[in-house]
Design a protein around this motif. Structure first.
Motif, PDB file in Angstrom:
ATOM      1  N   ALA A  26       0.962  -0.439   0.224  1.00 29.16           N
ATOM      2  CA  ALA A  26       0.162   0.144  -0.432  1.00 29.16           C
ATOM      3  C   ALA A  26       0.736   1.263   0.203  1.00 29.16           C
ATOM      4  CB  ALA A  26      -1.403  -0.098   1.453  1.00 29.16           C
ATOM      5  N   VAL A  27       1.978   1.424   0.633  1.00 27.95           N
ATOM      6  CA  VAL A  27       3.182   2.576   0.720  1.00 27.95           C
ATOM      7  C   VAL A  27       3.330   2.999  -0.909  1.00 27.95           C
ATOM      8  CG1 VAL A  27       4.812   2.762   1.814  1.00 27.95           C
ATOM      9  CG2 VAL A  27       3.111   2.041   3.134  1.00 27.95           C
ATOM     10  N   ASN A  28       3.641   1.208  -1.190  1.00 28.69           N
ATOM     11  CA  ASN A  28       4.217   1.547  -2.663  1.00 28.69           C
ATOM     12  C   ASN A  28       3.344   2.407  -4.398  1.00 28.69           C
ATOM     13  OD1 ASN A  28       6.703  -0.165  -2.292  1.00 28.69           O
ATOM     14  ND2 ASN A  28       6.228  -1.967  -2.369  1.00 28.69           N
ATOM     15  N   GLN A  29       2.386   1.799  -3.716  1.00 31.21           N
ATOM     16  CA  GLN A  29       1.593   2.436  -4.504  1.00 31.21           C
ATOM     17  C   GLN A  29       0.619   3.633  -4.278  1.00 31.21           C
ATOM     18  OE1 GLN A  29      -2.218  -0.562  -3.557  1.00 31.21           O
ATOM     19  NE2 GLN A  29      -0.945  -2.420  -4.812  1.00 31.21           N
ATOM     20  N   LEU A  30       1.025   3.796  -3.129  1.00 37.26           N
ATOM     21  CA  LEU A  30       0.689   5.549  -2.840  1.00 37.26           C
ATOM     22  C   LEU A  30       1.955   6.438  -3.117  1.00 37.26           C
ATOM     23  CD1 LEU A  30      -1.442   6.958  -1.051  1.00 37.26           C
ATOM     24  CD2 LEU A  30      -0.730   7.002   1.181  1.00 37.26           C
ATOM     25  N   ALA A  31       2.662   5.687  -2.727  1.00 35.36           N
ATOM     26  CA  ALA A  31       4.017   6.539  -3.822  1.00 35.36           C
ATOM     27  C   ALA A  31       4.310   6.950  -5.274  1.00 35.36           C
ATOM     28  CB  ALA A  31       5.201   5.689  -3.033  1.00 35.36           C
ATOM     29  N   ASP A  32       3.616   6.024  -5.736  1.00 32.68           N
ATOM     30  CA  ASP A  32       3.428   5.936  -7.182  1.00 32.68           C
ATOM     31  C   ASP A  32       1.993   6.695  -7.905  1.00 32.68           C
ATOM     32  OD1 ASP A  32       3.873   4.844  -9.705  1.00 32.68           O
ATOM     33  OD2 ASP A  32       2.025   4.917  -9.990  1.00 32.68           O
ATOM     34  N   GLU A  33       0.752   7.584  -6.560  1.00 33.81           N
ATOM     35  CA  GLU A  33       0.657   8.374  -6.898  1.00 33.81           C
ATOM     36  C   GLU A  33       0.874   9.061  -7.105  1.00 33.81           C
ATOM     37  OE1 GLU A  33      -3.591   9.575  -4.259  1.00 33.81           O
ATOM     38  OE2 GLU A  33      -3.741   7.663  -4.633  1.00 33.81           O
ATOM     39  N   ASN A  34       1.937   9.821  -6.271  1.00 31.86           N
ATOM     40  CA  ASN A  34       2.853  10.356  -5.696  1.00 31.86           C
ATOM     41  C   ASN A  34       3.922  11.275  -6.210  1.00 31.86           C
ATOM     42  OD1 ASN A  34       1.221  12.141  -3.181  1.00 31.86           O
ATOM     43  ND2 ASN A  34       1.013  10.660  -2.807  1.00 31.86           N
ATOM     44  N   GLY A  35       3.605  10.359  -6.994  1.00 29.60           N
ATOM     45  CA  GLY A  35       5.146  10.661  -8.281  1.00 29.60           C
ATOM     46  C   GLY A  35       6.259  10.022  -7.993  1.00 29.60           C
ATOM     47  N   MET A  36       6.229   8.980  -6.978  1.00 27.26           N
ATOM     48  CA  MET A  36       7.125   8.758  -6.324  1.00 27.26           C
ATOM     49  C   MET A  36       7.570   6.974  -6.833  1.00 27.26           C
ATOM     50  SD  MET A  36       7.254  10.630  -2.493  1.00 27.26           S
ATOM     51  CE  MET A  36       6.041  11.498  -2.284  1.00 27.26           C
ATOM     52  N   SER A  37       8.983   6.253  -6.435  1.00 24.49           N
ATOM     53  CA  SER A  37       9.136   5.377  -6.680  1.00 24.49           C
ATOM     54  C   SER A  37       9.920   4.108  -5.731  1.00 24.49           C
ATOM     55  CB  SER A  37      10.023   5.069  -8.255  1.00 24.49           C
ATOM     56  OG  SER A  37      10.511   3.740  -7.852  1.00 24.49           O
ATOM     57  N   LEU A  38       8.983   3.950  -4.606  1.00 29.80           N
ATOM     58  CA  LEU A  38       9.931   2.981  -4.016  1.00 29.80           C
ATOM     59  C   LEU A  38       9.214   1.663  -3.834  1.00 29.80           C
ATOM     60  CD1 LEU A  38       7.981   5.121  -0.680  1.00 29.80           C
ATOM     61  CD2 LEU A  38      10.084   5.054  -1.866  1.00 29.80           C
ATOM     62  N   ALA A  39      10.323   0.924  -3.669  1.00 28.87           N
ATOM     63  CA  ALA A  39      10.092  -0.958  -3.279  1.00 28.87           C
ATOM     64  C   ALA A  39      10.053  -1.626  -1.728  1.00 28.87           C
ATOM     65  CB  ALA A  39      11.189  -0.898  -5.054  1.00 28.87           C
ATOM     66  N   TYR A  40       9.631  -0.830  -1.359  1.00 24.49           N
ATOM     67  CA  TYR A  40       9.737  -1.658   0.113  1.00 24.49           C
ATOM     68  C   TYR A  40       9.033  -3.463   0.732  1.00 24.49           C
ATOM     69  CZ  TYR A  40      10.859   2.889   2.873  1.00 24.49           C
ATOM     70  OH  TYR A  40      11.595   3.478   3.101  1.00 24.49           O
ATOM     71  N   GLY A  41       8.989  -3.774   1.614  1.00 21.86           N
ATOM     72  CA  GLY A  41       8.510  -5.089   1.877  1.00 21.86           C
ATOM     73  C   GLY A  41       8.256  -5.570   2.892  1.00 21.86           C
ATOM     74  N   ARG A  42       8.329  -6.775   3.021  1.00 18.75           N
ATOM     75  CA  ARG A  42       7.279  -7.292   4.719  1.00 18.75           C
ATOM     76  C   ARG A  42       8.530  -6.537   5.580  1.00 18.75           C
ATOM     77  NH1 ARG A  42       5.415 -12.556   5.146  1.00 18.75           N
ATOM     78  NH2 ARG A  42       8.080 -12.945   4.688  1.00 18.75           N
TER      79      ARG A  42
END
Length: 450
Positions: A26-42
């Motif tokens: 969910a954090v990665n998806q929200l980052a994408d909505e905000n023009g950011m690129s994240l790849a967090y995992g568990r």
């Protein structure tokens, strides 16, 4: 010294019924909505639960994920990420946060940079905005006479002229070259003038004009895909319009918030905002009425309501018949804009061939100054043509897009370029597609202010 476990975050995850992997996604998806690129995992979530504090804006993203999941506002502090910073980019709290102070925070630094705007997180909770009838009797800030300087009609005219100039510049080149200058001018001298003393007739005009310039600054951030910053500028524009007693500009602010919400996939909130914009009491100019109805049409289309979309499109067309003069300024609307909105509505309703014809009409009607709108429309047209199986037409249209995109600097054009490459990769065995892909390579470079 070992970190203190984050029991607040653990409790909120339990309440939200989210495990570590789900929160990371969910954090990665929200980052994408905000023009950011994240790849967090568990594993990252496990570290947060053990007390690790990720860098900003990750705590704001986590708080926003939890806010949406639990349908109430969760701050980074409440999620266990308190750090004592004075401003974390939270949404404007109506009539408590000083809008002029917010403008100072959003302004570029002395070096001209906008460091930090890309870390502001778009807030879904901040879309719950009072309608004009609710705020018309609310006490607002009184900044009059805070400085000895006295302002008059000359300052109001200056702000209006600069707003028009920035709007034309954005239409021609995109937000990249314009955004720092526009927000810098808004922060100084406009904020200084808003603090100065003024006559009872001048002050509302100054606040109203400043609200429109603030709205434009928000749109420039939107154009550069800085959605958190755009939302905050739109909020400040609403606050300034309220202080000016200007329901028309307030309606324009609600309209741009609706547009942004719809583009980010928050369709019901977009519809609510579009209807709130139409419910403002003052009679707006015909072009502004058409603008408000067209946004309501697109919002209805996004929810699948064909009848509602058609009703508001017809109403917009009728309003536009009263004044169809092309003009580039906040709150204006002309036939090329209407054709673009028709295309968006028909596309959302799955009527792609009709949307293609509307986009062609919009592109044909655009003036030479409206290069940014034409460039984005060409990208949209090519994607629709490809979706309809018209590969050769799409390639031809994308070549026209490429003719323009090197002179337009904004985040939306850069995204359109990336989308074009992604769409063409599955056709790279087709020589015309391969030629087009080769043409895109030299333009893959940073441009314009983000």
């Amino acid at each position: 010294m070992p970190a203190t476990p984050n029991d607040q975050l653990r409790a909120l995850l339990a309440e939200a019924r989210l495990n570590g992997a789900a929160l990371a996604r969910a954090v990665n998806q929200l980052a994408d909505e905000n023009g950011m690129s994240l790849a967090y995992g568990r594993a990252a979530v496990s570290q947060w639960l053990r007390g690790s504090h990720p860098r900003r804006p990750v705590p704001q993203l986590i708080a926003e994920v939890l806010s949406r999941r639990l349908d109430r506002t969760i701050t980074p502090d409440a999620a266990g990420f308190g750090n004592g910073r004075i401003w974390t980019g939270g949404p404007l709290q109506y009539w408590t946060d000083d809008p002029l102070k917010q403008l100072a925070v959003l302004a570029p630094s002395a070096s001209g940079s906008h460091l930090g705007l890309e870390k502001l997180v778009y807030s879904k909770a901040a879309l719950r905005i009072p309608a004009w009838a609710e705020i018309a009797v609310t006490a607002v800030h009184d900044h009059g006479g805070e400085q000895k300087e006295h302002v008059g009609r000359a300052e109001v005219a200056a702000v209006a002229a600069m707003a028009d100039m920035f709007a034309v510049s954005d239409a021609l080149t995109g937000a990249g070259p314009v955004r720092p200058a526009a927000s810098g001018y808004l922060a100084t001298p406009v904020v200084d003038w808003l603090h100065a003393s003024a006559g009872t007739r001048i002050r509302p005009s100054l606040y109203s004009t400043a609200a429109r310039l603030t709205c434009l600054c928000g749109y420039l951030c939107f154009d550069d895909e800085l959605h958190g910053a755009a939302q905050r500028y739109f909020h400040v524009a609403l606050a300034l319009a309220a202080e000016a007693g200007d329901p028309t500009t307030y309606a324009i602010g609600l309209r741009v918030l609706s547009m942004q919400a719809r583009r980010l996939g928050h369709h019901q909130e977009a519809l609510n905002l579009a209807h709130a914009a139409l419910q403002t009491p003052a009679p707006a100019p015909p072009q502004t009425q058409a603008l408000l109805h067209s946004e309501a049409a697109v919002a209805h289309a996004a929810t699948g309501d064909r009848a509602g979309a058609q009703h508001h499109l017809r109403t917009a067309e009728v309003r536009l018949e009263c004044d169809s003069r092309p003009r580039i300024a906040v709150g204006t609307y002309h036939p090329a804009d209407h054709a673009q909105q028709q295309a968006t509505a028909h596309s959302l309703l799955g009527e792609r061939p009709t949307a293609i014809n509307d986009l062609k009409d919009s592109i044909r009607r655009r003036s030479a100054v409206e290069r940014r709108a034409r460039t984005i429309a060409l990208a949209d047209l090519a994607e629709l043509q490809l979706a309809c199986g018209r590969l050769d037409q799409a390639i031809e249209t994308w070549h026209l897009f490429m003719d323009n995109c090197s002179t337009v600097q904004c985040g939306r054009v850069r995204t359109a370029l990336r989308n074009m490459r992604s769409s063409l990769r599955s056709h790279d065995g087709y020589p015309p597609a391969r030629v087009l892909l080769h043409r895109t390579a030299p333009t893959d470079r940073p441009n314009g202010g983000t």
